[in-house]
Design a protein around this motif. Structure first.
Motif, PDB file in Angstrom:
ATOM      1  N   ALA A  54       0.837  -1.198   0.000  1.00  0.00           N
ATOM      2  CA  ALA A  54       0.000   0.000   0.000  1.00  0.00           C
ATOM      3  C   ALA A  54       0.872   1.249   0.000  1.00  0.00           C
ATOM      4  O   ALA A  54       1.654   1.454   0.935  1.00  0.00           O
ATOM      5  N   PRO A  55       0.773   2.113  -1.010  1.00  0.00           N
ATOM      6  CA  PRO A  55       1.562   3.341  -1.032  1.00  0.00           C
ATOM      7  C   PRO A  55       0.957   4.404  -0.118  1.00  0.00           C
ATOM      8  O   PRO A  55      -0.201   4.291   0.290  1.00  0.00           O
ATOM      9  N   PRO A  56       1.725   5.450   0.195  1.00  0.00           N
ATOM     10  CA  PRO A  56       1.189   6.504   1.065  1.00  0.00           C
ATOM     11  C   PRO A  56       0.027   7.276   0.449  1.00  0.00           C
ATOM     12  O   PRO A  56      -0.810   7.814   1.174  1.00  0.00           O
ATOM     13  N   GLN A  57      -0.028   7.333  -0.891  1.00  0.00           N
ATOM     14  CA  GLN A  57      -1.063   8.103  -1.572  1.00  0.00           C
ATOM     15  C   GLN A  57      -1.824   7.222  -2.557  1.00  0.00           C
ATOM     16  O   GLN A  57      -1.792   7.445  -3.767  1.00  0.00           O
ATOM     17  N   PRO A  58      -2.531   6.201  -2.047  1.00  0.00           N
ATOM     18  CA  PRO A  58      -3.281   5.354  -2.975  1.00  0.00           C
ATOM     19  C   PRO A  58      -4.491   6.107  -3.530  1.00  0.00           C
ATOM     20  O   PRO A  58      -4.910   7.134  -2.987  1.00  0.00           O
ATOM     21  N   ALA A  59      -5.031   5.592  -4.598  1.00  0.00           N
ATOM     22  CA  ALA A  59      -6.248   6.161  -5.182  1.00  0.00           C
ATOM     23  C   ALA A  59      -7.044   5.022  -5.794  1.00  0.00           C
ATOM     24  O   ALA A  59      -6.481   4.141  -6.451  1.00  0.00           O
ATOM     25  N   ALA A  60      -8.329   5.035  -5.553  1.00  0.00           N
ATOM     26  CA  ALA A  60      -9.192   3.958  -6.036  1.00  0.00           C
ATOM     27  C   ALA A  60      -9.244   3.949  -7.562  1.00  0.00           C
ATOM     28  O   ALA A  60      -9.079   4.980  -8.216  1.00  0.00           O
ATOM     29  N   VAL A  61      -9.457   2.759  -8.117  1.00  0.00           N
ATOM     30  CA  VAL A  61      -9.633   2.627  -9.554  1.00  0.00           C
ATOM     31  C   VAL A  61     -11.024   2.073  -9.831  1.00  0.00           C
ATOM     32  O   VAL A  61     -11.646   1.444  -8.980  1.00  0.00           O
ATOM     33  N   HIS A  62     -11.514   2.325 -11.035  1.00  0.00           N
ATOM     34  CA  HIS A  62     -12.812   1.809 -11.446  1.00  0.00           C
ATOM     35  C   HIS A  62     -12.696   1.230 -12.842  1.00  0.00           C
ATOM     36  O   HIS A  62     -11.697   1.438 -13.548  1.00  0.00           O
ATOM     37  N   LEU A 110      11.820   1.463  -0.239  1.00  0.00           N
ATOM     38  CA  LEU A 110      12.340   2.526  -1.105  1.00  0.00           C
ATOM     39  C   LEU A 110      11.362   2.843  -2.230  1.00  0.00           C
ATOM     40  O   LEU A 110      11.124   4.024  -2.545  1.00  0.00           O
ATOM     41  N   MET A 111      10.778   1.827  -2.820  1.00  0.00           N
ATOM     42  CA  MET A 111       9.809   2.037  -3.899  1.00  0.00           C
ATOM     43  C   MET A 111       8.602   2.832  -3.418  1.00  0.00           C
ATOM     44  O   MET A 111       8.054   3.664  -4.148  1.00  0.00           O
ATOM     45  N   LEU A 112       8.184   2.584  -2.181  1.00  0.00           N
ATOM     46  CA  LEU A 112       7.016   3.291  -1.646  1.00  0.00           C
ATOM     47  C   LEU A 112       7.280   4.774  -1.426  1.00  0.00           C
ATOM     48  O   LEU A 112       6.341   5.544  -1.191  1.00  0.00           O
ATOM     49  N   GLN A 113       8.535   5.205  -1.515  1.00  0.00           N
ATOM     50  CA  GLN A 113       8.863   6.623  -1.402  1.00  0.00           C
ATOM     51  C   GLN A 113       8.806   7.347  -2.744  1.00  0.00           C
ATOM     52  O   GLN A 113       8.982   8.577  -2.788  1.00  0.00           O
ATOM     53  N   LEU A 114       8.563   6.646  -3.834  1.00  0.00           N
ATOM     54  CA  LEU A 114       8.447   7.302  -5.130  1.00  0.00           C
ATOM     55  C   LEU A 114       7.297   8.307  -5.098  1.00  0.00           C
ATOM     56  O   LEU A 114       6.188   7.975  -4.671  1.00  0.00           O
ATOM     57  N   PRO A 115       7.513   9.544  -5.535  1.00  0.00           N
ATOM     58  CA  PRO A 115       6.452  10.565  -5.469  1.00  0.00           C
ATOM     59  C   PRO A 115       5.224  10.165  -6.294  1.00  0.00           C
ATOM     60  O   PRO A 115       5.347   9.658  -7.406  1.00  0.00           O
ATOM     61  N   ALA A 116       4.049  10.373  -5.687  1.00  0.00           N
ATOM     62  CA  ALA A 116       2.759  10.169  -6.369  1.00  0.00           C
ATOM     63  C   ALA A 116       2.530   8.727  -6.810  1.00  0.00           C
ATOM     64  O   ALA A 116       1.774   8.463  -7.747  1.00  0.00           O
ATOM     65  N   LEU A 117       3.166   7.776  -6.128  1.00  0.00           N
ATOM     66  CA  LEU A 117       2.941   6.358  -6.421  1.00  0.00           C
ATOM     67  C   LEU A 117       1.518   5.977  -6.033  1.00  0.00           C
ATOM     68  O   LEU A 117       1.055   6.276  -4.937  1.00  0.00           O
TER      69      LEU A 117
END
Length: 232
Positions: free
Chosen positions: A107-115, A148-155
């Motif tokens: 789970a990334p820090p900034q998830p967003a739902a998909v449809h 480290l991957m979870l720190q990628l901006p806007a992931l």
């Protein structure tokens, strides 16, 4: 643990997928909770890695909750075979390669739902292998690389896949990558910014510290179209 069937279209061909037809045909497959269609992005997004001339014409990801349900859909004249034929996809042995893999989701820090029908941008990475000691390799990778991957901006999404042996009556050649990864962003510009970030620099340093392995590490930027059929 969920599993995913990867079908990778032959390189050098036009994308052989009518996305809407395939989603329509696949919607009723028992246990299939998502079908993602990835199509190549031709512009460069990663200044450190040149575009791969052997990039697949498409990648299809078929998600199931367990291996038994996926294998039931892969029998001769089974549900996936019928969906591919119903969407008029080529079914000769060279049209696709196939591989079943276990899915690890982070789970990334900034998830967003998909449809259903939504589009995003994915960076698909493969590790052909083999590793000298796969257990040591995977232990290092899963311990050090995802943070480290979870720190990628806007992931928006992060998944890591490992090879699973499975039965399949599909006529396609078998791929045997030891691992794949997928990082997902809103669009190619967001992916390009992430690949130019300090987090990417840290990932490259950890990449150099991985236990020994052989084989290529292809990277494919792709436009991703979501078919969401049920909750996982």
């Amino acid at each position: 643990m969920p599993v995913c069937l990867f079908l990778s279209g032959a390189c050098g061909a036009e994308p052989p997928v009518d996305v809407h037809a395939l989603q329509r045909e696949a919607r009723e497959i028992d246990g299939l909770y998502a079908l993602l269609t990835h199509l190549p992005i031709t512009k460069a997004v990663d200044p450190r890695i040149a575009p791969d001339p052997q990039a697949p014409s498409c990648i299809l990801q078929w998600y199931f909750n367990d291996l038994a349900t996926l294998e039931a859909a892969l029998v001769a004249d089974g549900a996936i075979d019928r969906a591919l034929r119903g969407a008029a996809l080529m079914m000769d042995a060279h049209a696709f390669s196939q591989q079943t893999m276990a899915v690890r989701t982070f789970a990334p820090p900034q998830p967003a739902a998909v449809h259903n029908g939504m589009e995003r941008c994915s960076y698909m990475v493969g590790y052909e292998g083999p590793a000298d000691d796969f257990n040591a390799w995977l232990t290092h990778y899963l311990t050090h690389h995802p943070p480290l991957m979870l720190q990628l901006p806007a992931l928006r999404e992060l998944e890591i896949y490992t090879h699973v042996e499975s039965r399949s009556a599909l006529p396609f050649a078998r791929a045997a990558l030891m691992q794949r990864n997928k990082v997902v962003f809103d669009d190619p510009d967001a992916l390009a910014r992430a690949l130019a970030s300090a987090a990417r620099d840290a990932m490259r340093r950890d990449f150099q510290a991985l236990p020994p392995y052989s084989g290529a590490t292809p990277h494919y930027p792709m436009r991703s179209i979501y078919g969401k059929f049920a909750a996982p």
